[in-house]
Design a protein around this motif. Structure first.
Motif, PDB file in Angstrom:
ATOM      1  N   ARG A  11       0.832  -0.929   0.134  1.00  0.00           N
ATOM      2  CA  ARG A  11      -0.075   0.020  -0.016  1.00  0.00           C
ATOM      3  C   ARG A  11       0.858   1.347  -0.091  1.00  0.00           C
ATOM      4  O   ARG A  11       0.805   2.572  -0.665  1.00  0.00           O
ATOM      5  N   ALA A  12       1.936   1.196   0.866  1.00  0.00           N
ATOM      6  CA  ALA A  12       2.776   2.547   0.945  1.00  0.00           C
ATOM      7  C   ALA A  12       3.387   2.627  -0.505  1.00  0.00           C
ATOM      8  O   ALA A  12       3.884   3.918  -0.769  1.00  0.00           O
ATOM      9  N   LEU A  13       4.251   1.287  -1.049  1.00  0.00           N
ATOM     10  CA  LEU A  13       4.626   1.820  -2.387  1.00  0.00           C
ATOM     11  C   LEU A  13       3.839   2.263  -3.446  1.00  0.00           C
ATOM     12  O   LEU A  13       3.983   3.188  -4.253  1.00  0.00           O
ATOM     13  N   MET A  14       2.313   1.626  -3.665  1.00  0.00           N
ATOM     14  CA  MET A  14       1.220   2.229  -4.514  1.00  0.00           C
ATOM     15  C   MET A  14       1.083   3.728  -4.267  1.00  0.00           C
ATOM     16  O   MET A  14       0.852   4.331  -5.237  1.00  0.00           O
ATOM     17  N   ALA A  15       1.046   3.954  -2.798  1.00  0.00           N
ATOM     18  CA  ALA A  15       0.726   5.514  -2.898  1.00  0.00           C
ATOM     19  C   ALA A  15       1.758   6.284  -3.285  1.00  0.00           C
ATOM     20  O   ALA A  15       1.751   7.569  -3.560  1.00  0.00           O
ATOM     21  N   ALA A  16       3.151   5.873  -3.022  1.00  0.00           N
ATOM     22  CA  ALA A  16       4.339   6.502  -3.258  1.00  0.00           C
ATOM     23  C   ALA A  16       4.419   7.079  -4.714  1.00  0.00           C
ATOM     24  O   ALA A  16       4.751   7.904  -5.282  1.00  0.00           O
ATOM     25  N   LEU A  17       3.903   5.917  -5.502  1.00  0.00           N
ATOM     26  CA  LEU A  17       4.099   6.050  -7.162  1.00  0.00           C
ATOM     27  C   LEU A  17       2.860   6.371  -7.645  1.00  0.00           C
ATOM     28  O   LEU A  17       2.970   6.711  -9.103  1.00  0.00           O
ATOM     29  N   ARG A  18       1.776   6.653  -7.079  1.00  0.00           N
ATOM     30  CA  ARG A  18       0.719   7.210  -7.646  1.00  0.00           C
ATOM     31  C   ARG A  18       0.808   8.665  -8.247  1.00  0.00           C
ATOM     32  O   ARG A  18       1.165   9.496  -7.410  1.00  0.00           O
ATOM     33  N   LYS A  19       0.391   8.972  -9.537  1.00  0.00           N
ATOM     34  CA  LYS A  19       0.306  10.104  -9.967  1.00  0.00           C
ATOM     35  C   LYS A  19      -0.771  10.863  -9.631  1.00  0.00           C
ATOM     36  O   LYS A  19      -1.677  10.540  -9.523  1.00  0.00           O
ATOM     37  N   GLY A  20      -0.628  12.300  -9.289  1.00  0.00           N
ATOM     38  CA  GLY A  20      -1.658  13.172  -9.057  1.00  0.00           C
ATOM     39  C   GLY A  20      -1.954  13.077  -7.682  1.00  0.00           C
ATOM     40  O   GLY A  20      -3.347  13.504  -6.998  1.00  0.00           O
TER      41      GLY A  20
END
Length: 235
Positions: free
Chosen positions: A226-235
């Motif tokens: 979850r943390a990685l996905m939040a860090a790489l999410r655009k916008g």
């Protein structure tokens, strides 16, 4: 134009007898080879396909939505603190910038460590793939070629509430863990592997430190995902 005698078979009686005998000596044709039927089916299918394209135009699949971006230093975003806490921390980190292509961007990161007693090591890795041309959904449950070849027959289990689809398993029924997440055109792959542990049969006196159970590893992997996905999410 076919004449009337030809239609009613009258021409048969006018053929020379020797010709008729020669025909009788020729063996009946053998069975049709299967490949001929296959070839005929291919030709027919191609004709129908071409007709469909002519009538309706060439179909095109919509490109998947990519809501993430990768960086050259994925380890900068994938600190994996939950997995580090479940294990004994990390000693070495190795980012891999991966590649950039109009069809696929990807990057990877791995952390390695060993237990406090030095009895064995472990590795935690993450890989991110951004599919820009083709939707990864149809083949997602199959895993990668490596997973299909060496992952055994262990089936993936659904992990709800993470991306559009998430699957988890223990490869080969062992102590490790694999977590795969799909969200649009993005695929995240997380893996925990253990290695170098002494064998109780060859070294009965070895003290084997306990490993985190699957529930603990899964909860930690999901938190770090979850943390990685939040860090790489655009916008």
């Amino acid at each position: 134009m076919i004449s009337e005698p030809e239609l009613d078979g009258a021409w048969e009686s006018e053929r020379p007898a020797e010709v008729a005998q020669d025909d009788a000596a020729v063996p009946a044709p053998g069975p049709v080879r299967p490949w001929r039927w296959v070839a005929a089916a291919v030709v027919a299918t191609s004709a129908l396909w071409a007709g469909g394209l002519y009538a309706f135009g060439e179909p095109s699949a919509a490109a998947p939505e990519v809501r993430y971006a990768v960086t050259d230093d994925l380890c900068g975003q994938f600190k994996a603190p939950a997995l580090a806490g479940a294990l004994d921390g990390f000693k070495v980190s190795a980012p891999q910038e991966g590649g950039r292509d109009p069809a696929l961007d990807w990057a990877a990161c791995s952390h390695e460590g060993h237990d406090a007693a030095g009895a064995g090591g472990y590795a935690v890795s993450a890989m991110v793939e951004l599919h820009r041309k083709s939707d990864p959904a149809p083949e997602f449950a199959l895993g990668s070629q490596y997973e299909r070849l060496f992952g055994g027959d262990v089936e993936w289990e659904e992990m709800p509430g993470l991306g559009e689809q998430a699957l988890v398993r223990s490869p080969g029924g062992g102590d490790g863990l694999q977590l795969r997440v799909r969200d649009g055109g993005a695929v995240f792959v997380f893996e925990v592997m253990f290695f170098g542990r002494p064998d109780e049969e060859t070294d009965p006196g070895a003290t084997l430190p306990g490993l985190p159970d699957r529930e603990t590893l899964t909860a930690a992997a999901v938190e770090d995902a979850r943390a990685l996905m939040a860090a790489l999410r655009k916008g």
